[in-house]
Design an enzyme around this catalytic site. Structure first.
Site, PDB file in Angstrom:
ATOM      1  NE  ARG A  37      -4.255  -1.634   1.788  1.00 36.12           N
ATOM      2  CZ  ARG A  37      -5.204  -2.000   2.632  1.00 36.12           C
ATOM      3  NH1 ARG A  37      -5.042  -1.822   3.921  1.00 36.12           N
ATOM      4  NH2 ARG A  37      -6.305  -2.546   2.191  1.00 36.12           N
ATOM      5  CE  LYS A 233     -19.025 -15.158   9.306  1.00 34.91           C
ATOM      6  NZ  LYS A 233     -18.925 -13.807   9.794  1.00 34.91           N
ATOM      7  N   GLY A 391      -7.225  -8.419  -0.103  1.00 34.63           N
ATOM      8  CA  GLY A 391      -7.410  -9.308   1.041  1.00 34.63           C
ATOM      9  C   GLY A 391      -6.521 -10.538   1.014  1.00 34.63           C
ATOM     10  N   GLY A 414     -12.117  -4.995   0.759  1.00 36.75           N
ATOM     11  CA  GLY A 414     -13.510  -4.577   0.944  1.00 36.75           C
ATOM     12  C   GLY A 414     -13.970  -3.682  -0.192  1.00 36.75           C
TER      13      GLY A 414
HETATM   14  P1  AMP Z   1     -13.368 -14.034   4.116  1.00 35.09           P
HETATM   15  O1  AMP Z   1     -12.935 -13.068   5.158  1.00 35.09           O
HETATM   16  O2  AMP Z   1     -14.849 -14.218   4.007  1.00 35.09           O
HETATM   17  O3  AMP Z   1     -12.705 -13.793   2.777  1.00 35.09           O
HETATM   18  O4  AMP Z   1     -12.877 -15.454   4.615  1.00 35.09           O
HETATM   19  C1  AMP Z   1     -11.527 -15.778   4.780  1.00 35.09           C
HETATM   20  C2  AMP Z   1     -11.461 -16.911   5.754  1.00 35.09           C
HETATM   21  O5  AMP Z   1     -12.242 -17.993   5.270  1.00 35.09           O
HETATM   22  C3  AMP Z   1     -10.067 -17.445   5.946  1.00 35.09           C
HETATM   23  O6  AMP Z   1      -9.640 -17.122   7.238  1.00 35.09           O
HETATM   24  C4  AMP Z   1     -10.224 -18.957   5.758  1.00 35.09           C
HETATM   25  O7  AMP Z   1      -9.563 -19.701   6.753  1.00 35.09           O
HETATM   26  C5  AMP Z   1     -11.719 -19.161   5.871  1.00 35.09           C
HETATM   27  N1  AMP Z   1     -12.174 -20.367   5.164  1.00 35.09           N
HETATM   28  C6  AMP Z   1     -11.963 -20.701   3.894  1.00 35.09           C
HETATM   29  N2  AMP Z   1     -12.465 -21.922   3.638  1.00 35.09           N
HETATM   30  C7  AMP Z   1     -13.019 -22.376   4.770  1.00 35.09           C
HETATM   31  C8  AMP Z   1     -13.693 -23.572   5.155  1.00 35.09           C
HETATM   32  N3  AMP Z   1     -13.887 -24.544   4.275  1.00 35.09           N
HETATM   33  N4  AMP Z   1     -14.117 -23.692   6.419  1.00 35.09           N
HETATM   34  C9  AMP Z   1     -13.912 -22.708   7.312  1.00 35.09           C
HETATM   35  N5  AMP Z   1     -13.284 -21.554   7.029  1.00 35.09           N
HETATM   36  C10 AMP Z   1     -12.840 -21.381   5.772  1.00 35.09           C
END
Ligand code: AMP
Length: 435
Positions: A37, A233, A391, A414
């Protein structure tokens, strides 16, 4: 993009320019661990220096308490603790005042900027206090002042008018180059312009570059256009999924998000991450893809374990099973080998690829193979426009040394997700249109 950029600003010599940067860089023990950055902000700063502007740089760092404000405001987490009688507001602030000036100061960024810009950056130990005011007033043409962490004032996030006025008093011209914060409507990112406190507001080269690559690829993609989404999620990416389905030819879903889709299709997902409230939404998206003749690809095989690794990088025993037949006592933690190949083949035949979110629990080396395979596929897709939306996926590409093989790695996770959603970012919407 029809917004004014720094190149459109005339007669900058001697003008006072306030530049909102995103210097929110990861740090460990006071050492910057990824300076992407900072490097991203240099073209705008150097250009303004060459033009003889007097430059005030500002940024936030992390999520501190408002330790510089007279009025103290606690965050939600703190409030919960206070309400539960675990601690007092006074104790929280006392601790923050002791720790945060050391942990969340921008001083290491000032040091690095001085190395990169030939010692032309003075560091102000406050934001709108005596030190900042004196240093801004003393700033010479072609030199910079970096203010301390904006979020040491609650007024930054709450768009306080008096705070905006003080920031505006530092400048004749405002430049926003903080792409990573452009989706936030805060004092320094949007309100200072929205309140009519500055007449001239342009974007810097970093925002111009981020928008030209990402917005153009979304609006006018060369087909086939493949979008890959991962991460934890579904709920965080509802509008992203829906908007991308309208724009792309193939939408690939991996990571923790995939299991809600697999359950929606009637699969057994064991103890995998799931959002039962979003099952109907996933069914709707599957139907939307079908009706529009779009391909929605989900993992066909999955790497499973009996439980989530604890700590996250602990050794772990895994096996691979069909994604729709995960045993009741197992959880899916990464995409399997067949899926890695399936996704990589799709990327190979694409002309535009965008990617956001890991394919598995990539923090654990045993569960990072899916994320690495996707990063590798993008790096190998020469001849295609490949975009990584910040990210975790951006960090993975950088760590693997693929950065220069990918068309664009965004500095804003984001912010790029909101662009993928089709939203207009407040930090950009407020800027002047080109004449
Ligand atoms: P996000 O912040 O939504 O981009 O999610 C990133 C996080 O998703 C990372 O810390 C990963 O460890 C988690 N992640 C990815 N795949 C899985 C999974 N199959 N089960 C649980 N956590 C996950």
């Amino acid at each position: 993009m029809n917004k004014m950029t720094v190149k459109d600003l005339k007669d900058l010599k001697g003008k006072r320019v306030l530049v909102r940067c995103d210097f929110n860089v990861p740090m460990k023990d006071g050492v910057i661990t990824d300076e992407n950055r900072i490097i991203g902000a240099l073209p705008t700063i150097k250009y303004l220096m060459e033009q003889g502007a007097k430059i005030t740089l500002c940024s936030h760092m992390g999520k501190p308490h408002s330790i510089f404000s007279d009025e103290v405001k606690l965050n939600k987490k703190d409030k919960k603790k206070v309400d539960a009688g675990e601690t007092t507001a006074e104790a929280i602030i006392e601790k923050a005042k002791k720790d945060e000036p050391k942990k969340l100061t921008l001083a290491p960024v000032a040091k690095r900027l001085n190395e990169l810009l030939g010692n032309k950056v003075a560091f102000a130990t406050d934001v709108v206090g005596a030190d900042a005011q004196a240093k801004v007033a003393a700033c010479k043409e072609g030199e910079c002042v970096l203010l301390e962490n904006l979020r040491f004032h609650w007024e930054e996030e709450k768009k306080d008018l008096e705070f905006c006025k003080k920031l505006a008093s530092y400048c004749d011209v405002y430049v926003n180059d903080a792409f990573g914060t452009a989706h936030r409507s805060h004092a320094s990112t949007a309100a200072i312009v929205e309140y009519g406190l500055v007449n001239t507001a342009a974007c810097g080269f970093l925002i111009e570059k981020e928008l030209s690559v990402m917005a153009d690829s979304l609006e006018r993609p060369v087909h086939p256009f493949v979008a890959i989404l991962g991460g934890a999620k579904v709920a965080d990416k509802l509008n992203v999924i829906s908007n991308l389905l309208e724009k792309c030819d193939t939408l690939i879903i991996g990571g923790g998000m995939a299991y809600t889709f697999i359950k929606a299709q009637g699969g057994s997902i064991g103890t995998s991450l799931v959002d039962d409230e979003k099952i109907d939404y996933c069914k709707e998206m599957i139907a939307k893809a079908k009706a529009a003749g779009k391909e929605l690809l989900l993992p066909v095989d999955t790497v499973v374990a009996k439980s989530f690794p604890d700590p996250i990088d602990a050794p772990i025993d895994v096996t691979t099973v069909a994604s729709c037949e995960i045993p009741a006592d197992s959880m899916g933690l990464d995409i399997g080998e067949q899926t890695r190949k399936l996704f990589a083949d799709k990327v190979k035949s694409a002309k535009t690829v965008i990617w956001n979110g890991p394919m598995g629990v990539f923090e654990n080396p045993v569960l990072a193979k899916g994320t690495i395979a996707v990063a590798q596929a993008l790096a190998d897709a020469q001849g295609a426009t490949t975009i990584v939306g910040g990210g975790d996926s951006a960090a993975a590409c950088a760590q693997l040394g693929f950065a220069d093989k990918i068309t664009h790695i965004s500095t804003g996770g984001g912010a790029s997700l909101e662009l993928f959603e089709g939203k207009v970012l407040p930090g950009i919407a407020c800027l002047n249109e080109k004449n």
